[in-house]
Design a protein around this motif. Structure first.
Motif, short mmCIF file in Angstrom:
data_model
loop_
_atom_site.label_atom_id
_atom_site.label_comp_id
_atom_site.label_asym_id
_atom_site.label_seq_id
_atom_site.Cartn_x
_atom_site.Cartn_y
_atom_site.Cartn_z
N ARG A 206 0.82 -1.21 0.00
CA ARG A 206 0.00 0.00 0.00
C ARG A 206 0.86 1.26 0.00
O ARG A 206 0.44 2.31 -0.49
CB ARG A 206 -0.94 -0.02 1.21
N THR A 232 0.66 -7.16 -2.09
CA THR A 232 0.13 -7.53 -0.78
C THR A 232 -1.39 -7.60 -0.86
O THR A 232 -2.00 -7.13 -1.83
CB THR A 232 0.49 -6.49 0.30
N SER A 265 4.51 -3.47 4.66
CA SER A 265 4.76 -3.37 6.10
C SER A 265 5.42 -4.64 6.65
O SER A 265 6.22 -4.57 7.58
CB SER A 265 3.46 -3.10 6.85
N GLN A 269 0.99 -12.44 7.95
CA GLN A 269 0.33 -13.19 6.88
C GLN A 269 1.04 -12.99 5.55
O GLN A 269 0.98 -13.84 4.67
CB GLN A 269 -1.14 -12.76 6.72
C1 LIG Z 1 -6.83 -14.23 7.39
C2 LIG Z 1 -5.89 -13.20 6.81
C3 LIG Z 1 -5.17 -13.54 5.68
C4 LIG Z 1 -4.28 -12.62 5.11
N1 LIG Z 1 -3.56 -12.98 4.00
C5 LIG Z 1 -2.68 -12.10 3.48
C6 LIG Z 1 -1.89 -12.44 2.34
O1 LIG Z 1 -2.00 -13.53 1.78
N2 LIG Z 1 -1.01 -11.53 1.87
C7 LIG Z 1 -0.85 -10.30 2.44
O2 LIG Z 1 -0.01 -9.52 1.95
N3 LIG Z 1 -1.60 -9.95 3.50
C8 LIG Z 1 -2.50 -10.81 4.03
N4 LIG Z 1 -3.26 -10.41 5.09
C9 LIG Z 1 -3.23 -8.96 5.46
C10 LIG Z 1 -2.07 -8.53 6.31
O3 LIG Z 1 -2.41 -8.74 7.67
C11 LIG Z 1 -1.75 -7.03 6.07
O4 LIG Z 1 -2.91 -6.28 6.29
C12 LIG Z 1 -1.23 -6.69 4.68
O5 LIG Z 1 -0.19 -7.57 4.32
C13 LIG Z 1 -0.72 -5.27 4.66
O6 LIG Z 1 -0.35 -4.87 3.36
P1 LIG Z 1 0.67 -3.68 3.11
O7 LIG Z 1 1.97 -4.00 3.75
O8 LIG Z 1 0.69 -3.43 1.64
O9 LIG Z 1 -0.05 -2.42 3.73
P2 LIG Z 1 0.18 -1.61 5.07
O10 LIG Z 1 0.13 -2.48 6.25
O11 LIG Z 1 -0.76 -0.47 4.98
O12 LIG Z 1 1.66 -1.08 4.98
C14 LIG Z 1 2.13 -0.12 4.08
C15 LIG Z 1 3.59 0.14 4.38
O13 LIG Z 1 4.10 1.06 3.43
C16 LIG Z 1 4.92 2.03 4.11
N5 LIG Z 1 4.85 3.27 3.33
C17 LIG Z 1 3.82 4.14 3.22
N6 LIG Z 1 4.14 5.13 2.37
C18 LIG Z 1 5.40 4.91 1.93
C19 LIG Z 1 6.29 5.57 1.04
N7 LIG Z 1 5.92 6.68 0.40
N8 LIG Z 1 7.50 5.03 0.84
C20 LIG Z 1 7.89 3.90 1.47
N9 LIG Z 1 7.10 3.23 2.32
C21 LIG Z 1 5.86 3.73 2.54
C22 LIG Z 1 4.33 2.14 5.49
O14 LIG Z 1 5.35 2.55 6.41
C23 LIG Z 1 3.85 0.72 5.77
O15 LIG Z 1 4.85 -0.05 6.40
C24 LIG Z 1 -4.14 -11.32 5.68
C25 LIG Z 1 -4.88 -10.99 6.81
C26 LIG Z 1 -5.75 -11.91 7.37
C27 LIG Z 1 -6.51 -11.52 8.59
#
Ligand SMILES: Cc1cc2nc3c(=O)[nH]c(=O)nc-3n(C[C@H](O)[C@H](O)[C@H](O)COP(=O)(O)OP(=O)(O)OC[C@H]3O[C@@H](n4cnc5c(N)ncnc54)[C@H](O)[C@@H]3O)c2cc1C
Lengths: 316, 253
Positions: A206, A232, A265, A269
Motif C-alpha cells: 500500500r 500484498t 509493512s 500473513q
Molecule cells: C486471514 C488473513 C489472511 C491474510 N492474508 C494475506 C496475504 O495472503 N497476503 C498479504 O499480503 N496480507 C495478508 N493479510 C493482510 C495482512 O495482515 C496485512 O494487512 C497486509 O499484508 C498489509 O499490506 P501492506 O503492507 O501493503 O499495507 P500496510 O500495512 O498499509 O503497509 C504499508 C507500508 O508502506 C509504508 N509506506 C507508506 N508510504 C510509503 C512511502 N511513500 N515510501 C515507502 N514506504 C511507505 C508504510 O510505512 C507501511 O509499512 C491477511 C490478513 C488476514 C486476517
C-alpha cells in the motif's frame, strides 16, 4: 510403486512435477516411480514425464479436460489401488491440497500435507512441514501400507532425466460425474514470469500509493531486472492488482533468490508467503516496519524517491 | 437447511510463537477464533439473514477446555448452539474429519462452513476430508456465496484464477478473505450467548485415531543480514543497493 500425480498446464509438465520426482527418489519408499498424467490431449506432457519416471500412466479423456476435486480423487485412488501404491505424491498447489485429502480418506491412508522434506523410517514416512504461518518447522510421521502426501512447491530440486525413458501406458478410468457446475471461469494471467518460477520478485504494498504508481514503480523496476510482480493483500483488496499476484497466507508462497518489497509493512500473513526467500530487500519509509526485521538489505526512504533512482540506475 | 460451522482456536496472528521441547507452547498466548473459520460463522448468519431457510446453526469445536471461549464467541455472534468435544489430543485433519462427518450426520446437517486454511497447523485438509467422508461435493477458497432454496451459487479461487459455481446441497464450503466482514459480538449478545446450549461430548464416543504422529517443532530462524542503507540521498542509496545485489548477494547480473 510410488505414484506421483503430474501437474501440468498449457501442454507442459510443471516444475512441481519434477520436484515431486526428486521427493519420491529421496523418500526411500519402495517401488518404481510412476507418473500419472490426467487430462485431455496430454501426449506431449506424458512424453516429458517419461524422461524422469520409471513408467507413465496416461489418462487422456474428455472427462478430464477440467480439473475437479471429486473426479481427480476418484482417478488417483483407483490407480493407487490397482498399482498397490506405497506412496501417493500430489502437488501442494491449491488444487492438489484440495483433492489429496479425499484420496487419503478413500484409501484410508494417513495424510502428510504440504511437506518440504521426506524420508523413509522403516515402514514409516517422516516429513517436515511448516506451521504457524510458516514460522515453525514441524516433524511428522505416518505409517501404513499406503501414505498420501502433498509436496510444497519449490522445496525440492527439479529431477533430471534418469537413464532410459519410462514406458507409457494408457489407463482406463471409472469416473464419477461432478455435482458442481462451473458457471464461468476467469483466468488471471500475467504477461510476466510466473511467481512460482521467478528468480526475482518485486512486490508492491500500500505504501506505493496508487495503481498508477504501482505500474510505474513496481512493474517498471520488475521489467528492468527481469522480475515477476507480486502484491500484498491490502493492494489486492483495494483493487489495484489482480488476486493472482497476491503473496502470503491466502495468496501464493514464493521463495525466489531475491524478493524486493516496496512499501510493504511485513505483516505475518504476508511474511508466511515470502519469508523463505533467499534474499529479502525492503524499501519502506518507516524504520520500525516489521519487514526490516527479516530483510537482508533495507533502505529507509520514500518509494517515490528511491524507486525512480533504482529504475534509472538499473537500466545502465 | 441446517448448518454446521467448524470453529478452531488459534493464537492471535501477531502473538509470538514459542517452542518448548518438541511442541509449540501456547501457555500465556492470547487465543482467538481462527480468522478464516470466523468468515464461515459469519456467512452462516448472513445466509439466514439474507432470507435462506436456515433452521439451525451449530458451531462445533474439538480441542482442549479453553476452546469453549471460541465457541462462546460464535454463540455471541449469533449461532444457535454449540458442541464441544473436549480433548487435549492433537488430531490431524483427516482423522478429525471422521468426527465432523459423524456430527453432521447426527445433526442432519446439509451445509458445513469452515475456514480454508488453519492459522496454526497451516492445513487446508479438513473441509475436503469431511466432504469425502460424507460423500459430498466441496468448494474451497470461497469468496462469494448465496443460497436459493437448496442451490448455492458463488465464486471461489482456483489454481489459475477464479470460478463461478453452482451446487446443490449438501455441500462443504471453505471460506476465505473477501467472503464477508465478521461482526463483533455486542454486549447484549454476549449476555444472551451465556444462556445458549453448549453441549459437551466425549471424544471416546467417536471412533477416531490419529493418523499422524507429531515428533518435533522448531522455530524458523534464518539469520538475515539486516544491512541498512541510508535513504537520504536516493541516488546514492539506489547505486549502493544495486552494487550489493550484483556483487555481494549476486542476484543481479
Ligand atoms: C486471514 C488473513 C489472511 C491474510 N492474508 C494475506 C496475504 O495472503 N497476503 C498479504 O499480503 N496480507 C495478508 N493479510 C493482510 C495482512 O495482515 C496485512 O494487512 C497486509 O499484508 C498489509 O499490506 P501492506 O503492507 O501493503 O499495507 P500496510 O500495512 O498499509 O503497509 C504499508 C507500508 O508502506 C509504508 N509506506 C507508506 N508510504 C510509503 C512511502 N511513500 N515510501 C515507502 N514506504 C511507505 C508504510 O510505512 C507501511 O509499512 C491477511 C490478513 C488476514 C486476517
Amino acid at each position: 510403486m510410488i505414484l506421483v500425480v503430474a501437474e501440468h498446464a498449457g501442454g507442459k509438465l510443471g516444475k512441481s512435477t519434477l520436484e515431486m520426482v526428486t521427493a519420491a527418489r529421496d523418500s526411500g519408499r519402495e517401488g518404481p516411480i510412476t507418473l500419472l498424467v490426467l487430462g485431455q490431449d496430454v501426449a506431449a506432457v506424458a512424453t516429458e514425464a517419461a524422461a524422469v519416471a520409471d513408467q507413465v500412466l496416461v489418462g487422456d479423456l474428455p472427462a478430464l479436460a477440467q480439473y475437479n476435486p471429486e473426479v481427480w480423487a476418484a482417478a488417483v485412488t483407483q490407480i493407487a489401488r490397482e498399482g498397490e501404491a506405497s506412496t501417493v505424491l500430489i502437488g501442494g498447489s491449491r488444487s492438489g491440497r484440495e483433492y489429496a485429502p479425499r484420496v487419503a480418506v478413500k484409501l484410508d491412508a494417513p495424510y502428510l500435507e504440504d511437506v518440504i522434506k521426506l524420508s523413509a523410517e522403516g515402514d514409516a514416512l517422516q516429513a517436515q512441514r511448516y506451521t504457524f504461518l510458516a514460522r515453525v518447522t514441524e516433524t511428522v510421521q505416518a505409517s501404513g501400507p499406503v501414505i498420501v502426501a502433498t509436496v510444497k512447491p519449490g522445496s525440492f530440486a527439479p529431477a533430471a532425466p534418469a537413464g532410459a525413458a519410462g514406458e507409457q501406458y494408457d489407463i482406463e478410468l471409472d469416473l464419477p460425474t461432478s455435482r458442481t457446475e462451473i458457471t464461468g471461469k476467469s483466468v488471471e494471467k500475467s504477461s510476466r514470469v510466473a511467481l512460482s518460477e521467478a528468480e526475482i520478485i518485486v512486490t508492491g504494498g500500500r505504501g506505493v500509493g496508487s495503481p498508477e504508481n504501482f505500474a510505474q514503480y513496481v512493474e517498471g523496476l520488475a521489467d528492468n531486472i527481469g522480475a515477476g510482480v507480486g502484491a500484498t493483500r491490502a493492494v489486492v483488496d483495494a483493487g489495484w492488482r489482480p488476486y493472482a499476484e497476491q503473496v502470503g497466507q491466502t495468496g501464493k508462497t514464493v521463495q525466489p533468490k531475491a524478493y524486493i518489497a516496496l512499501g510493504v509493512s511485513g505483516a505475518v500473513q504476508h511474511l508466511s508467503g515470502m519469508g523463505k526467500s533467499k534474499n529479502i530487500i525492503a524499501i519502506n519509509k518507516d524504520a520500525e516496519a516489521p519487514i526490516f526485521k527479516v530483510a537482508d538489505y533495507g533502505i529507509v526512504g520514500d518509494v517515490n524517491q528511491i524507486v525512480p533512482a533504482l529504475i534509472a540506475a538499473s537500466k545502465k | 437447511m441446517k448448518i454446521l460451522t467448524l470453529v478452531r482456536q488459534v493464537p492471535d496472528a501477531e502473538a509470538r510463537v514459542k517452542v518448548s521441547g518438541d511442541r509449540v507452547d501456547l501457555d500465556g498466548t492470547t487465543l482467538v477464533i481462527d480468522g478464516m473459520d470466523e468468515y464461515g460463522v459469519e456467512e452462516a448468519l448472513r445466509l439466514r439473514e439474507g432470507g435462506a431457510n436456515v433452521e439451525d446453526i451449530v458451531a462445533l469445536a474439538v480441542g482442549p477446555k479453553k476452546v469453549e471461549d471460541a465457541l462462546r464467541t460464535a454463540l455471541a455472534m449469533g449461532v444457535d448452539r454449540a458442541i464441544h468435544i473436549e480433548t487435549d489430543e492433537r488430531l490431524d485433519a483427516v482423522s478429525l474429519s471422521k468426527i465432523v462427518a459423524q456430527v453432521a450426520q447426527a445433526e442432519g446437517t446439509s451445509l458445513i462452513l469452515l475456514g480454508g486454511q488453519e492459522a496454526d497447523w497451516d492445513s487446508q485438509a479438513l473441509g475436503a476430508a469431511s466432504a469425502e467422508r460424507l460423500g459430498w461435493p466441496q468448494l474451497t477458497w470461497t469468496n462469494e456465496l448465496s443460497a436459493d432454496g437448496d442451490t448455492l451459487t458463488g465464486r471461489h479461487d482456483v489454481d489459475d484464477g477464479n470460478e463461478g459455481f453452482k451446487v446443490s446441497l449438501p455441500a462443504v464450503i471453505t471460506a476465505q478473505q473477501g467472503l464477508n466482514e465478521p461482526r463483533y459480538p455486542t454486549l447484549p449478545n454476549i449476555m444472551k450467548a451465556k444462556k445458549k446450549e453448549l453441549r459437551k461430548d466425549e471424544l471416546g464416543s467417536y471412533d477416531v485415531q490419529p493418523g499422524v504422529q507429531y515428533l518435533g517443532a522448531e522455530i524458523q530462524t534464518r539469520a538475515r543480514l539486516n544491512r541498512m542503507i541510508d535513504g537520504k540521498d536516493p541516488q546514492a542509496a539506489a547505486e549502493q543497493l544495486l552494487d550489493l545485489l550484483r556483487n555481494e548477494a549476486k542476484v543481479l547480473a
